[in-house]
Design a protein around this motif. Structure first.
Motif, PDB file in Angstrom:
ATOM      1  N   ASP A  74       9.047   0.508  -6.425  1.00 51.96           N
ATOM      2  CA  ASP A  74       9.214  -0.136  -5.359  1.00 51.96           C
ATOM      3  C   ASP A  74       9.266  -1.614  -5.236  1.00 51.96           C
ATOM      4  O   ASP A  74       9.992  -2.420  -4.575  1.00 51.96           O
ATOM      5  N   ALA A  75       8.524  -2.159  -6.106  1.00 50.49           N
ATOM      6  CA  ALA A  75       8.456  -3.688  -6.403  1.00 50.49           C
ATOM      7  C   ALA A  75       8.104  -3.932  -7.688  1.00 50.49           C
ATOM      8  O   ALA A  75       7.585  -3.139  -8.441  1.00 50.49           O
ATOM      9  N   ASN A 108       0.811  -1.278   0.064  1.00 47.47           N
ATOM     10  CA  ASN A 108       0.025   0.035  -0.103  1.00 47.47           C
ATOM     11  C   ASN A 108       0.833   1.162   0.174  1.00 47.47           C
ATOM     12  O   ASN A 108       1.897   1.297   1.085  1.00 47.47           O
ATOM     13  N   SER A 109       0.584   2.158  -0.762  1.00 50.17           N
ATOM     14  CA  SER A 109       1.121   3.374  -0.936  1.00 50.17           C
ATOM     15  C   SER A 109       2.591   3.357  -1.629  1.00 50.17           C
ATOM     16  O   SER A 109       3.200   4.237  -2.012  1.00 50.17           O
ATOM     17  N   ASN A 131      -4.449  -7.507  -9.822  1.00 51.17           N
ATOM     18  CA  ASN A 131      -4.665  -8.602  -8.791  1.00 51.17           C
ATOM     19  C   ASN A 131      -4.193  -7.980  -7.500  1.00 51.17           C
ATOM     20  O   ASN A 131      -5.229  -8.376  -6.398  1.00 51.17           O
ATOM     21  N   VAL A 132      -3.103  -7.706  -7.212  1.00 50.08           N
ATOM     22  CA  VAL A 132      -2.518  -7.178  -5.904  1.00 50.08           C
ATOM     23  C   VAL A 132      -3.248  -6.163  -5.528  1.00 50.08           C
ATOM     24  O   VAL A 132      -3.981  -6.107  -4.268  1.00 50.08           O
ATOM     25  N   HIS A 133      -3.654  -5.037  -6.284  1.00 45.40           N
ATOM     26  CA  HIS A 133      -4.403  -3.822  -6.084  1.00 45.40           C
ATOM     27  C   HIS A 133      -5.551  -4.280  -5.754  1.00 45.40           C
ATOM     28  O   HIS A 133      -6.093  -3.546  -4.641  1.00 45.40           O
ATOM     29  N   GLN A 182       0.420   1.886  -5.835  1.00 47.37           N
ATOM     30  CA  GLN A 182       0.167   2.822  -7.093  1.00 47.37           C
ATOM     31  C   GLN A 182       0.751   1.919  -8.197  1.00 47.37           C
ATOM     32  O   GLN A 182       2.031   1.645  -8.087  1.00 47.37           O
ATOM     33  N   LEU A 183       0.045   1.565  -9.111  1.00 47.06           N
ATOM     34  CA  LEU A 183       0.279   0.860 -10.304  1.00 47.06           C
ATOM     35  C   LEU A 183       1.056   1.421 -11.294  1.00 47.06           C
ATOM     36  O   LEU A 183       0.833   2.592 -11.731  1.00 47.06           O
TER      37      LEU A 183
END
Length: 277
Positions: free
Chosen positions: A190-191, A145-146, A160-162, A170-171
């Motif tokens: 970040d990932a 998140n964020s 899917n994660v969102h 933040q996609l």
């Protein structure tokens, strides 16, 4: 006398037909350098660690699995014709007979099982995230998140994660996984998320060694199978080959070789027909 002429002519025609048949007994896609039959196998050409076309040839876990299976089916490495199998084209390629089988990070799903048959599964992967090696704040999916979460155009992984785990993530959409990796390395994201096997393959490249780590979140189950044309008798033969690959240790060696540098903690080899939902 006339009978002898006809008989002799028939014998000549029969001999010619047999010769032609013998010459054409290989597959329709031609002969190998050793003059034998060939087999056509679909793989990914652009997934390091999974299936990749390189200046030195073809490499990756799927390539190793497919080569082993082909050998058990009676084909040497020089009798394999590799064909690029993009995700959107796989079912069509099998239906048309463009390939004999496909090993291309091909997850078994109910929808796909209506269109093609699957041998396996031969690998249980999971949706995961790739992080910078020094990342300490992201310890679970909720920690996304964020955070800026990257995936490639057309992928549903980040969404899917969102939708299910981190609604405030933040996609970020990049054209390729390599672009996501560069963004992750620079701190622009970040990932990165997709199947852990694919992430491990990318992270195992020499230029990225030691720079990234897998989160180990196991957000989904992805049962990789070998696709064959619906009703093909190859399914049973490939299943036997996969069982032999696990039994003689070749499967684990292929996992270690292709994913090991990224610290990939693989699941044990799945049993044939055991599809995890």
């Amino acid at each position: 006398m006339q009978l002898r002429k006809v008989t002799a002519a028939s014998a000549a025609v029969l001999s010619l037909a047999l010769a032609v048949t013998a010459c054409g007994s290989g597959k329709k896609n031609g002969s190998s350098s050793s003059g034998g039959k060939t087999i056509t196998i679909g793989i990914k050409f652009d997934q390091p660690g999974i299936g990749q076309k390189t200046p030195q040839g073809y490499a990756g876990f799927d390539v190793d699995v497919a080569t082993y299976v082909a050998k058990k089916l009676g084909y040497g490495a020089d009798q394999i014709e590799w064909r690029e199998s993009k995700s959107a084209d796989r079912e069509t390629m099998l239906k048309r007979g463009d390939v004999d089988f496909i090993a291309a990070s091909y997850s078994i799903t109910p929808k796909r099982q209506q269109l093609v048959d699957f041998a396996g599964p031969y690998l249980l992967a999971h949706q995961d995230v790739l992080l910078r090696a020094d990342e300490t704040a992201i310890k679970s999916p909720a920690d996304l998140n964020s955070k800026k979460l990257c995936s490639v155009v057309g992928s549903t992984s980040a969404q899917n994660v969102h939708d299910k785990l981190a609604p405030k993530a933040q996609l970020q959409t990049y054209p390729t996984y390599s672009a996501c990796l560069n963004g992750l390395q620079s701190g622009a994201v970040d990932a990165l998320t997709t199947d852990d096997s694919i992430l491990a393959g990318y992270a195992s490249q020499a230029q990225f060694k030691g720079k990234f780590k897998l989160g180990g979140f196991k957000m989904t189950n992805e049962n990789y199978g070998i696709g064959v044309k619906k009703g093909s008798d190859l399914k049973a033969k490939i299943n036997s080959a996969l069982q032999a690959m696990v039994a003689d240790g070749s499967w684990q060696k292929a996992v270690d070789k292709n994913f090991g540098p990224a610290g990939y903690k693989n699941e044990p080899a799945p049993k044939i027909g055991d599809i995890k939902s």
